[in-house]
Design a protein around this motif. Structure first.
Motif, mmCIF file in Angstrom:
data_model
loop_
_atom_site.group_PDB
_atom_site.id
_atom_site.type_symbol
_atom_site.label_atom_id
_atom_site.label_comp_id
_atom_site.label_asym_id
_atom_site.label_seq_id
_atom_site.Cartn_x
_atom_site.Cartn_y
_atom_site.Cartn_z
ATOM 1 N N ASP A 34 30.954 45.997 22.154
ATOM 2 C CA ASP A 34 30.115 45.646 23.321
ATOM 3 C C ASP A 34 30.805 44.575 24.159
ATOM 4 O OD1 ASP A 34 28.305 47.322 22.206
ATOM 5 O OD2 ASP A 34 26.707 45.840 21.966
ATOM 6 N N ALA A 35 31.448 43.625 23.469
ATOM 7 C CA ALA A 35 32.094 42.514 24.169
ATOM 8 C C ALA A 35 33.432 42.949 24.766
ATOM 9 C CB ALA A 35 32.307 41.349 23.200
ATOM 10 N N GLU A 36 34.065 43.958 24.168
ATOM 11 C CA GLU A 36 35.409 44.359 24.585
ATOM 12 C C GLU A 36 35.397 45.288 25.804
ATOM 13 O OE1 GLU A 36 38.166 43.167 23.454
ATOM 14 O OE2 GLU A 36 39.504 44.518 24.552
ATOM 15 N N VAL A 37 34.470 46.241 25.793
ATOM 16 C CA VAL A 37 34.505 47.320 26.786
ATOM 17 C C VAL A 37 34.316 46.874 28.240
ATOM 18 C CG1 VAL A 37 33.238 49.412 27.473
ATOM 19 C CG2 VAL A 37 34.127 49.186 25.145
ATOM 20 N N PRO A 38 33.567 45.790 28.524
ATOM 21 C CA PRO A 38 33.474 45.357 29.935
ATOM 22 C C PRO A 38 34.769 44.768 30.494
ATOM 23 C CG PRO A 38 31.612 44.527 28.650
ATOM 24 C CD PRO A 38 32.618 45.076 27.668
ATOM 25 N N LYS A 39 35.765 44.491 29.651
ATOM 26 C CA LYS A 39 37.000 43.842 30.109
ATOM 27 C C LYS A 39 37.826 44.744 31.032
ATOM 28 C CE LYS A 39 37.233 40.779 26.116
ATOM 29 N NZ LYS A 39 37.953 40.448 24.870
ATOM 30 N N PRO A 40 38.739 44.143 31.816
ATOM 31 C CA PRO A 40 39.530 44.917 32.787
ATOM 32 C C PRO A 40 40.304 46.085 32.165
ATOM 33 C CG PRO A 40 39.780 42.577 33.200
ATOM 34 C CD PRO A 40 38.978 42.691 31.936
ATOM 35 N N THR A 41 40.743 45.947 30.911
ATOM 36 C CA THR A 41 41.472 47.030 30.247
ATOM 37 C C THR A 41 40.626 48.299 30.167
ATOM 38 O OG1 THR A 41 42.444 45.347 28.838
ATOM 39 C CG2 THR A 41 42.695 47.624 28.121
ATOM 40 N N TRP A 42 39.318 48.117 30.038
ATOM 41 C CA TRP A 42 38.436 49.269 29.814
ATOM 42 C C TRP A 42 37.649 49.595 31.080
ATOM 43 C CZ3 TRP A 42 40.051 51.526 25.626
ATOM 44 C CH2 TRP A 42 40.697 50.739 24.656
ATOM 45 N N LEU A 43 36.386 49.188 31.173
ATOM 46 C CA LEU A 43 35.576 49.596 32.326
ATOM 47 C C LEU A 43 35.654 48.604 33.490
ATOM 48 C CD1 LEU A 43 32.404 51.061 30.535
ATOM 49 C CD2 LEU A 43 34.307 52.308 31.579
ATOM 50 N N ASP A 44 36.203 47.441 33.265
ATOM 51 C CA ASP A 44 36.334 46.412 34.307
ATOM 52 C C ASP A 44 35.022 46.251 35.087
ATOM 53 O OD1 ASP A 44 37.372 44.478 35.897
ATOM 54 O OD2 ASP A 44 38.929 45.725 36.820
ATOM 55 N N VAL A 45 34.023 45.838 34.353
ATOM 56 C CA VAL A 45 32.673 45.759 34.914
ATOM 57 C C VAL A 45 32.596 44.790 36.085
ATOM 58 C CG1 VAL A 45 30.293 45.072 34.365
ATOM 59 C CG2 VAL A 45 31.595 46.490 32.756
ATOM 60 N N ALA A 46 33.381 43.717 36.051
ATOM 61 C CA ALA A 46 33.333 42.734 37.136
ATOM 62 C C ALA A 46 33.718 43.368 38.474
ATOM 63 C CB ALA A 46 34.253 41.558 36.814
ATOM 64 N N ARG A 47 34.755 44.231 38.459
ATOM 65 C CA ARG A 47 35.181 44.865 39.713
ATOM 66 C C ARG A 47 34.464 46.179 39.978
ATOM 67 N NH1 ARG A 47 41.190 45.883 39.814
ATOM 68 N NH2 ARG A 47 40.767 46.591 41.935
ATOM 69 N N PHE A 48 34.080 46.863 38.921
ATOM 70 C CA PHE A 48 33.447 48.186 39.079
ATOM 71 C C PHE A 48 32.134 48.240 38.290
ATOM 72 C CE2 PHE A 48 38.088 48.719 39.268
ATOM 73 C CZ PHE A 48 38.222 49.219 40.567
ATOM 74 N N PRO A 49 31.106 47.587 38.838
ATOM 75 C CA PRO A 49 29.852 47.506 38.070
ATOM 76 C C PRO A 49 29.095 48.839 37.954
ATOM 77 C CG PRO A 49 29.610 46.436 40.195
ATOM 78 C CD PRO A 49 31.046 46.813 40.087
ATOM 79 N N ARG A 50 29.490 49.817 38.787
ATOM 80 C CA ARG A 50 28.767 51.092 38.733
ATOM 81 C C ARG A 50 29.748 52.254 38.567
ATOM 82 N NH1 ARG A 50 25.255 47.937 38.872
ATOM 83 N NH2 ARG A 50 24.070 47.126 40.637
ATOM 84 N N ALA A 51 29.311 53.249 37.811
ATOM 85 C CA ALA A 51 29.975 54.555 37.797
ATOM 86 C C ALA A 51 29.002 55.515 38.472
ATOM 87 C CB ALA A 51 30.250 54.992 36.365
ATOM 88 N N ARG A 52 29.548 56.521 39.149
ATOM 89 C CA ARG A 52 28.659 57.407 39.903
ATOM 90 C C ARG A 52 29.004 58.873 39.692
ATOM 91 N NH1 ARG A 52 29.680 53.219 43.303
ATOM 92 N NH2 ARG A 52 27.824 52.028 43.865
ATOM 93 N N PHE A 53 27.971 59.697 39.795
ATOM 94 C CA PHE A 53 28.186 61.135 39.859
ATOM 95 C C PHE A 53 27.366 61.663 41.022
ATOM 96 C CE2 PHE A 53 26.746 65.460 38.981
ATOM 97 C CZ PHE A 53 27.971 66.090 38.843
ATOM 98 N N ARG A 54 28.009 62.509 41.846
ATOM 99 C CA ARG A 54 27.298 63.171 42.964
ATOM 100 C C ARG A 54 27.599 64.651 42.885
ATOM 101 N NH1 ARG A 54 25.191 59.309 42.949
ATOM 102 N NH2 ARG A 54 25.131 57.507 44.311
ATOM 103 N N SER A 55 26.562 65.467 42.841
ATOM 104 C CA SER A 55 26.808 66.908 42.768
ATOM 105 C C SER A 55 27.245 67.431 44.127
ATOM 106 C CB SER A 55 25.550 67.633 42.302
ATOM 107 O OG SER A 55 24.555 67.566 43.298
ATOM 108 N N THR A 56 28.101 68.458 44.096
ATOM 109 C CA THR A 56 28.489 69.136 45.331
ATOM 110 C C THR A 56 27.954 70.562 45.342
ATOM 111 O OG1 THR A 56 30.588 69.641 44.258
ATOM 112 C CG2 THR A 56 30.565 67.766 45.768
ATOM 113 N N ALA A 57 27.701 71.129 44.176
ATOM 114 C CA ALA A 57 27.160 72.495 44.102
ATOM 115 C C ALA A 57 26.502 72.714 42.744
ATOM 116 C CB ALA A 57 28.282 73.515 44.299
#
Lengths: 180, 197
Positions: free
Chosen positions: B90-113
């Motif tokens: 839990d403590a490791e994954v927010p780091k820049p090596t992984w999800l870089d939560v500080a710079r990219f707080p959201r992941a998104r999906f948008r359908s096209t079809a």
């Protein structure tokens, strides 16, 4: 008829004793070293190697226990009753810990959400469901049991050396590796 | 509100409702129930499957199962909400090596079809964006209708993404013999308001 002091453990028992002594010592050392390493590839490798060693120790200990139950140990040199009783109790507890330490570690791994996959290929069953509180308890238990095993092993080594060199009863020849 | 204006409001609402089944109108958005919904994923470290899940996400789903092509699906996932069995991860994954939560707080999906692939089965194509990297994905979805009135329908499915395409696991962690590139995403959504098939 050879003198009683010449009687030795079977070659299988001697081999298992020294192999497990080595594996337990290395696993204990690796466990001490790795547990507060920062998250890294090295840590991941060591944790997995430690788990594989633990499962191997568990399997070899089962083999060793079965062998021991079917092959009476050679008679020990004459010694006071309290020493005999202490040795029996130490051996009993050591055998108990050969199983308890790896099982607590295996349970801790499962509870922490890391199923054990032996040698990276054979998934082992989880007998504990993922749960943080249980993981924390089993982690402490694994550590406490490992330290108990280390303390008893030291006592065992100290007693064997005392018998050999101060008691002068040639106790070690029963378990010494190599030809009789 | 007076009785008269209430009647007028009801009339407008009914008109709006009956107008919706027009040719290309978007179906009504469904309600995604937090209880019974989850987005989880499985990674493999030296062959060891490790489960994680996102505890905070928003989903906007509009789907008429009879006309899936009119539907749309959007997800916004709070990357800081990734949770594992162990506090260390839990403590490791927010780091820049992984999800870089500080710079990219959201992941998104948008359908096209969205298209139908069988009874209660759909293929949702769209763009998945994680850590600023967008990739095309096709997500197979299976919908189990509600078992009774007032019950939720369940949409579920799983698909595989490649973490390195999203730069998840940088530096020494690009070694896929230690940590597999493939990450299996599996989800289950409890939906209220889905039209019966």
């Amino acid at each position: 008829m050879p003198p009683p002091s010449a009687a030795r453990y079977t070659a299988t028992a001697i081999a298992l004793h020294w192999l497990l002594a080595l594996m337990l010592t290395v696993s204990f050392g690796v466990g001490l070293y790795m547990h507060d390493l920062p998250f890294s590839l090295a840590r991941l490798k060591l944790f997995n190697a430690h788990k594989w060693a633990g499962i191997t120790i568990l399997a070899l200990s089962l083999l060793r226990l079965l062998w021991r139950l079917r092959h009476r140990p050679p008679p020990a040199p004459a010694m006071p009753a309290w020493q005999r009783r202490t040795a029996q109790a130490t051996h009993g507890l050591l055998y108990l810990l050969f199983f308890a330490v790896p099982l607590a570690g295996w349970g801790y791994s499962s509870a922490a959400g890391f199923p054990v996959v032996l040698f990276g290929v054979l998934p082992l069953p989880d007998f504990v469901a993922p749960d943080r509180a249980v993981a924390a308890t089993l982690k402490s238990l694994h550590g406490a049991l490992a330290w108990s095993l280390a303390a008893l092993a030291l006592l065992h080594v100290a007693a064997a050396l005392w018998h050999q060199f101060i008691g002068d009863d040639d106790l070690l020849q029963r378990m010494r590796p190599g030809p009789p | 509100m007076t009785t008269r204006s209430l009647r007028l409001f009801t009339l407008l609402a009914v008109l709006a409702g009956t107008a919706a089944p027009g040719a290309l109108a978007q179906p009504r958005p469904l309600q995604v129930l937090a209880d019974g919904s989850e987005i989880a994923f499985t990674t493999r470290q030296l062959g060891v499957p490790v489960e994680g899940r996102f505890t905070r996400f928003e989903a906007r789903i509009a789907l008429d199962p009879r006309r899936p092509e009119t539907g749309s699906v959007g997800f916004t996932i709070d990357t800081g909400s990734a949770r594992f069995g162990s506090p260390e991860l839990d403590a490791e994954v927010p780091k820049p090596t992984w999800l870089d939560v500080a710079r990219f707080p959201r992941a998104r999906f948008r359908s096209t079809a969205i298209r139908s692939t069988g009874v209660g089965r759909f293929a949702v194509s769209g763009k998945l964006e994680i850590k600023g990297q967008a990739q095309d994905v096709v997500v197979p979805v299976q919908i189990a209708p509600a078992e009774g009135p007032g019950q939720a329908s369940t949409a579920s499915g799983s698909f595989t993404i490649r973490r390195l395409a999203f730069k998840v696991g940088e530096g020494e962690w690009t070694d896929t013999s230690m940590l597999a590139d493939e990450v299996q995403v599996h989800f289950k959504l409890a939906l209220a308001g889905l039209a019966p098939p």
